[in-house]
Design a protein around this motif. Sequence first.
Motif, mmCIF file in Angstrom:
data_model
loop_
_atom_site.group_PDB
_atom_site.id
_atom_site.type_symbol
_atom_site.label_atom_id
_atom_site.label_comp_id
_atom_site.label_asym_id
_atom_site.label_seq_id
_atom_site.Cartn_x
_atom_site.Cartn_y
_atom_site.Cartn_z
ATOM 1 N N PHE A 110 55.259 40.023 48.903
ATOM 2 C CA PHE A 110 55.083 39.146 50.063
ATOM 3 C C PHE A 110 56.262 39.282 51.009
ATOM 4 C CE2 PHE A 110 55.464 35.044 52.259
ATOM 5 C CZ PHE A 110 54.207 34.974 52.857
ATOM 6 N N ARG A 111 57.470 39.352 50.458
ATOM 7 C CA ARG A 111 58.668 39.490 51.291
ATOM 8 C C ARG A 111 58.640 40.782 52.086
ATOM 9 N NH1 ARG A 111 62.450 36.126 53.413
ATOM 10 N NH2 ARG A 111 64.461 37.167 53.655
ATOM 11 N N ALA A 154 42.159 24.160 43.597
ATOM 12 C CA ALA A 154 42.792 25.207 42.803
ATOM 13 C C ALA A 154 41.968 26.486 42.844
ATOM 14 C CB ALA A 154 42.974 24.748 41.353
ATOM 15 N N VAL A 155 42.673 27.607 42.827
ATOM 16 C CA VAL A 155 42.061 28.927 42.737
ATOM 17 C C VAL A 155 42.590 29.595 41.474
ATOM 18 C CG1 VAL A 155 41.830 31.195 43.801
ATOM 19 C CG2 VAL A 155 41.899 29.148 45.241
ATOM 20 N N GLU A 156 41.692 30.046 40.606
ATOM 21 C CA GLU A 156 42.138 30.698 39.378
ATOM 22 C C GLU A 156 42.708 32.072 39.699
ATOM 23 O OE1 GLU A 156 39.979 32.496 35.465
ATOM 24 O OE2 GLU A 156 39.647 30.339 35.820
ATOM 25 N N LEU A 157 43.937 32.314 39.252
ATOM 26 C CA LEU A 157 44.591 33.597 39.467
ATOM 27 C C LEU A 157 44.432 34.526 38.275
ATOM 28 C CD1 LEU A 157 47.980 32.388 41.011
ATOM 29 C CD2 LEU A 157 46.015 33.332 42.241
ATOM 30 N N LEU A 158 44.520 33.952 37.074
ATOM 31 C CA LEU A 158 44.535 34.781 35.871
ATOM 32 C C LEU A 158 44.124 33.947 34.669
ATOM 33 C CD1 LEU A 158 45.488 37.573 34.666
ATOM 34 C CD2 LEU A 158 47.698 36.469 34.264
ATOM 35 N N ARG A 159 43.323 34.535 33.800
ATOM 36 C CA ARG A 159 42.964 33.908 32.533
ATOM 37 C C ARG A 159 43.228 34.932 31.441
ATOM 38 N NH1 ARG A 159 39.970 29.599 30.557
ATOM 39 N NH2 ARG A 159 38.793 29.972 28.649
ATOM 40 N N GLU A 160 44.108 34.598 30.502
ATOM 41 C CA GLU A 160 44.521 35.579 29.510
ATOM 42 C C GLU A 160 44.718 34.940 28.147
ATOM 43 O OE1 GLU A 160 48.364 37.171 30.362
ATOM 44 O OE2 GLU A 160 49.150 35.258 31.043
ATOM 45 N N GLU A 161 44.608 35.765 27.132
ATOM 46 C CA GLU A 161 44.804 35.322 25.753
ATOM 47 C C GLU A 161 46.282 35.030 25.509
ATOM 48 O OE1 GLU A 161 43.654 36.830 21.218
ATOM 49 O OE2 GLU A 161 43.640 38.246 22.898
ATOM 50 N N VAL A 276 49.561 29.740 58.724
ATOM 51 C CA VAL A 276 49.212 31.152 58.645
ATOM 52 C C VAL A 276 49.994 31.824 57.525
ATOM 53 C CG1 VAL A 276 49.314 33.365 59.857
ATOM 54 C CG2 VAL A 276 48.557 31.304 61.072
ATOM 55 N N ALA A 277 51.288 31.513 57.437
ATOM 56 C CA ALA A 277 52.125 32.110 56.395
ATOM 57 C C ALA A 277 51.626 31.726 55.006
ATOM 58 C CB ALA A 277 53.576 31.670 56.574
ATOM 59 N N ALA A 278 51.269 30.448 54.824
ATOM 60 C CA ALA A 278 50.785 29.986 53.522
ATOM 61 C C ALA A 278 49.446 30.640 53.179
ATOM 62 C CB ALA A 278 50.663 28.474 53.515
ATOM 63 N N ALA A 279 48.570 30.754 54.163
ATOM 64 C CA ALA A 279 47.271 31.380 53.922
ATOM 65 C C ALA A 279 47.434 32.842 53.513
ATOM 66 C CB ALA A 279 46.408 31.274 55.169
ATOM 67 N N ARG A 280 48.372 33.534 54.131
ATOM 68 C CA ARG A 280 48.618 34.937 53.777
ATOM 69 C C ARG A 280 49.196 35.047 52.371
ATOM 70 N NH1 ARG A 280 51.090 36.797 59.672
ATOM 71 N NH2 ARG A 280 49.068 37.082 60.707
ATOM 72 N N ALA A 282 48.569 32.977 49.893
ATOM 73 C CA ALA A 282 47.462 32.723 48.965
ATOM 74 C C ALA A 282 46.597 33.967 48.803
ATOM 75 C CB ALA A 282 46.627 31.548 49.463
ATOM 76 N N GLU A 283 46.303 34.640 49.892
ATOM 77 C CA GLU A 283 45.489 35.862 49.821
ATOM 78 C C GLU A 283 46.183 36.933 48.980
ATOM 79 O OE1 GLU A 283 44.900 36.991 53.852
ATOM 80 O OE2 GLU A 283 43.560 35.315 54.331
#
Length: 297
Positions: A110-111, A154-161, A276-280, A282-283
Amino acid sequence: MDLLALRYFQTVARREHISRAAEELRVAQPSVSRTIARLEAELGVPLFDRQGRTIRLNRHGAAFLRRVDRALGELDDGRRELADAAGPGRGSVSLAAETLLPLTDLLAGFRAAHPEVTVRLHQSTADVMSEQLRAREVDFCVASQPLYGPGFGAVELLREEVLLAVPDGHPLAARERVTVDELVDEPFLITRQGHWQRALLDRLFAGIGCRPLIACEGDEPGATHPLVAAGLGVGLLPAVSRAGVAHTSLSLVRLDAPDCVRTLSLVHRADTYLSVAAARFAELAVAHFKAAAADAA
């Protein structure tokens, strides 16, 4: 009544401590005390119950805080919206997470893509993250357990064992999987209450009607695998840690227990303006973890 007095009240109400509020606001403690006293005199009711140096938000203060949070939140949203209109591509993103180590690649990406955006980071437990979102102190929380609050999305990013980590040479190191019953006498190296690893461990042992043996508890999940490798006990590690421990002296064993998983989510307030920065951000977060899951598969 002015905005400064409302900001002071909001901070004191969240901290329920004059000195800590003054430190956060970077002003002298007497200034905060006088401001709160003037605000109470203007409103005609006490906002805090006082006993010696201890203060607690009372029912009048709690009711007023809900209105103040809403009013100041609207003003903050308005400022962010105007900043986007005046200079898209700039701005800031504020983020809280239980541990920051899994976010380093995401933050670096992101940076690199948005060098003019300021990023602020907080390491917090789930309870603190919920409060930070409610108070609009952060734009997002990266959480491994559910966060509850009005307007949270909430948006799920990852589901792992989640796997059991044991030192090489341990009797369980050669096993493909183990049951929770087999771990009753094993000393666990785990995080404190409030972190997802501890919540999962307590749930797993509650399923067999007993408590885990805790040898060490701390606040940094990233310390688990080197402590396990040192032979001090066993621990829980998410599957994403496989690469990081590949050349260490520990083994990962599957746990024969239902729903032994970690779900990583990006949590935000759906009722606030998303810059805009926050939306980017999140994407990029969604794309980053989707790619990570594909690589691990």
